[in-house]
Design a protein around this motif. Structure first.
Motif, PDB file in Angstrom:
ATOM      1  N   ARG A 171       0.797  -1.232   0.025  1.00  0.00           N
ATOM      2  CA  ARG A 171       0.051   0.035   0.043  1.00  0.00           C
ATOM      3  C   ARG A 171       1.015   1.351  -0.067  1.00  0.00           C
ATOM      4  O   ARG A 171       0.426   2.323  -0.735  1.00  0.00           O
ATOM      5  N   ALA A 172       2.118   1.178   0.733  1.00  0.00           N
ATOM      6  CA  ALA A 172       2.913   2.159   0.899  1.00  0.00           C
ATOM      7  C   ALA A 172       3.561   2.612  -0.561  1.00  0.00           C
ATOM      8  O   ALA A 172       3.811   3.782  -1.006  1.00  0.00           O
ATOM      9  N   VAL A 173       3.863   1.552  -1.333  1.00  0.00           N
ATOM     10  CA  VAL A 173       4.279   1.748  -2.863  1.00  0.00           C
ATOM     11  C   VAL A 173       3.193   2.093  -3.815  1.00  0.00           C
ATOM     12  O   VAL A 173       3.328   2.999  -4.485  1.00  0.00           O
ATOM     13  N   LEU A 174       2.063   1.751  -3.453  1.00  0.00           N
ATOM     14  CA  LEU A 174       0.896   2.019  -4.295  1.00  0.00           C
ATOM     15  C   LEU A 174       0.495   3.742  -4.065  1.00  0.00           C
ATOM     16  O   LEU A 174       0.324   4.472  -4.857  1.00  0.00           O
ATOM     17  N   LYS A 175       0.519   3.959  -2.633  1.00  0.00           N
ATOM     18  CA  LYS A 175       0.224   5.511  -2.388  1.00  0.00           C
ATOM     19  C   LYS A 175       1.398   6.407  -2.920  1.00  0.00           C
ATOM     20  O   LYS A 175       1.104   7.564  -3.472  1.00  0.00           O
ATOM     21  N   ARG A 176       2.607   5.982  -2.921  1.00  0.00           N
ATOM     22  CA  ARG A 176       3.555   6.769  -3.443  1.00  0.00           C
ATOM     23  C   ARG A 176       3.361   7.098  -4.793  1.00  0.00           C
ATOM     24  O   ARG A 176       3.340   8.129  -5.535  1.00  0.00           O
ATOM     25  N   ALA A 177       3.023   5.889  -5.689  1.00  0.00           N
ATOM     26  CA  ALA A 177       2.706   5.935  -7.068  1.00  0.00           C
ATOM     27  C   ALA A 177       1.526   6.942  -7.593  1.00  0.00           C
ATOM     28  O   ALA A 177       1.694   7.713  -8.414  1.00  0.00           O
ATOM     29  N   LEU A 178       0.502   6.635  -6.562  1.00  0.00           N
ATOM     30  CA  LEU A 178      -0.433   7.800  -6.666  1.00  0.00           C
ATOM     31  C   LEU A 178      -0.140   9.076  -6.599  1.00  0.00           C
ATOM     32  O   LEU A 178      -0.575  10.151  -7.301  1.00  0.00           O
ATOM     33  N   LEU A 179       0.417   9.349  -5.523  1.00  0.00           N
ATOM     34  CA  LEU A 179       0.795  10.962  -5.292  1.00  0.00           C
ATOM     35  C   LEU A 179       1.761  11.375  -6.384  1.00  0.00           C
ATOM     36  O   LEU A 179       1.779  12.599  -6.627  1.00  0.00           O
TER      37      LEU A 179
END
Length: 441
Positions: free
Chosen positions: A283-291
């Protein structure tokens, strides 16, 4: 009441607010009428004191309140009429410092308005969610670690090695005199556990059952017992037994020690826990990609005051990260560099964007979520949980610090729910590399 614009430049706004003497007088009269029914003065019944007498006695006191109410009302009406939301607390000050009763009140108000956030089609966001399954090998490794924590010790022949347990009688002396708390019998000490004074355990490595060893140590300067801090000491130790570690057997009995009904049930629990950890990292990786995508997709003017404040905070935090020995703020001014400003601009832009998305989506942090956040923080202060709760209840800034990350995560979940998300199964090592890459960006 008159409001005149004096500056309109980018997001910067300045206005002059004029409250006439007549308006102030009317406010004072309004407050006197409101208070009259509750006032009792000698010679008059309660609620029957003439307004003229009330004005003479209380007028000056109410004038300041009336002035503040008038200015607050003018600001409130201004923000409602313009739709502006100030980025930070407006700067408000009287311009006619020689003001006296009977004069108009003239106030200068300046602020930076929050920018208009452009409409953005968030459904075009495309993301990849990494998925890692708990492999049998990882479950077995976790089982072995559990078995080691549940290890026992058995008598062994020969010298003690690091990781072994020695059973000792010891007597500590400073300047040839025994001191309180410095003696014990049949004490089980695991060598390498660092549970004793630095240097103590290393001097018992190589000892055998029946040996007598004098251990020479120096108490640390910050030792809890002040009368021993920094003192040299000798511990007379008698080695009564040397025991080697024996890992617990991986079976149903081990599972029951950790609250599972059987070994298979324990394996299932471990697999679920591992996958929960993997999901958190993914989720941390996904969130960074989203931001990162949002930062590229949406551009708008930023309030300079917010960027400056954020850049100073970033510079300050990074300085403390590089100087961990400094625990207070008694240091010189920290230079704000270009990289701090660049990161600050990203954080402010994304913060404003997520706040706007959350506002439009009516995302809210519930009382239950706040309670859980406070509980999680309170656990860091064992024995002081009640005091921590009371502190949070009285501190709006701390409440906001706890609420902000919950709100952000809920907005992120809202955006992800409407985005195009594909799943990609990867190994644990690949996920670890992706997480490590976050710190390098």
């Amino acid at each position: 009441m008159q409001v005149t614009e004096t500056l309109n430049e980018g997001l910067k706004r300045s206005y002059t607010i004029t409250v006439s003497a007549a308006e102030l007088d009317a406010k004072v009269q309004e407050k006197l009428v409101e208070a009259q029914p509750e006032i009792e003065i000698k010679g008059f019944r309660k609620g029957k004191v003439p307004l003229a007498i009330l004005r003479k006695q209380f007028g000056q006191r109410l004038l300041g309140d009336a002035m503040q109410d008038a200015i607050d009302g003018a600001m409130r009406e201004h923000f409602e009429a313009t739709g502006h939301r100030p980025a930070m607390q407006p700067d408000v000050k009287m311009t006619n410092e020689d003001w006296k009763e009977g004069d108009d009140v003239v106030v200068a108000m300046s602020y930076e308005a929050l920018p208009e956030i452009p409409e953005t089609d968030l459904s075009v966001v495309t993301l990849e969610r990494l998925v890692v399954k708990a492999e049998a090998e990882a479950v077995e490794d976790a089982l072995k670690n559990l078995a080691e924590t549940a290890q026992s010790f058995e008598d062994k022949e020969g010298a003690a090695a690091e990781g072994d347990q020695v059973v000792i009688d010891f007597l500590g002396k400073v300047d040839g005199e025994a001191f309180e708390g410095g003696a014990a019998e049949d004490y089980p000490l695991v060598l390498g556990s660092n549970s004793f004074i630095p240097g103590f355990e290393a001097q018992l490595v190589g000892a055998k059952a029946g040996d007598e060893v004098n251990v020479n140590v120096t108490f640390p300067q910050e030792y809890g017992a002040k009368h021993l801090a920094g003192k040299d000491a000798v511990f007379e130790c008698k080695i009564k037994a040397v025991k080697g570690p024996k890992a617990a057997e991986i079976n149903d009995d081990l599972a029951k020690q950790f609250g599972a009904d059987s070994l298979e049930a324990l394996k299932t629990q471990i697999a679920e826990r591992l996958e929960a950890e993997y999901n958190g990292a993914a989720r941390a990786v996904l969130k960074r990609a989203l931001l990162d995508q949002l930062d590229e997709m949406v551009k708008f003017d930023l309030p300079p005051s917010l960027v400056e404040a954020e850049a100073k905070q970033i510079a300050h935090q990074l300085w403390h990260d590089e100087n961990p020995e400094v625990h207070d703020h008694n240091h010189g001014e920290i230079e704000v560099k270009d990289e701090h400003k660049t990161l600050a601009e990203r954080r402010v832009r994304l913060g404003l964007l997520l706040a706007e998305v959350g506002r439009k989506a009516e995302v809210e942090v519930t009382d239950a979520e706040m309670t859980q956040a406070v509980l999680a923080q309170a656990r860091q202060y064992p024995g002081q949980e009640r005091a921590f709760f009371e502190f949070i209840q009285k501190n709006a800034a701390m409440q906001q610090q706890l609420r902000a990350p919950i709100f952000e995560d809920k907005v992120v979940d809202h955006i992800v729910a409407g985005a195009k998300v594909t799943e990609k199964e990867v190994s644990k090592d690949d996920l670890q590399k992706a997480v490590e890459a976050l710190d390098q960006m």
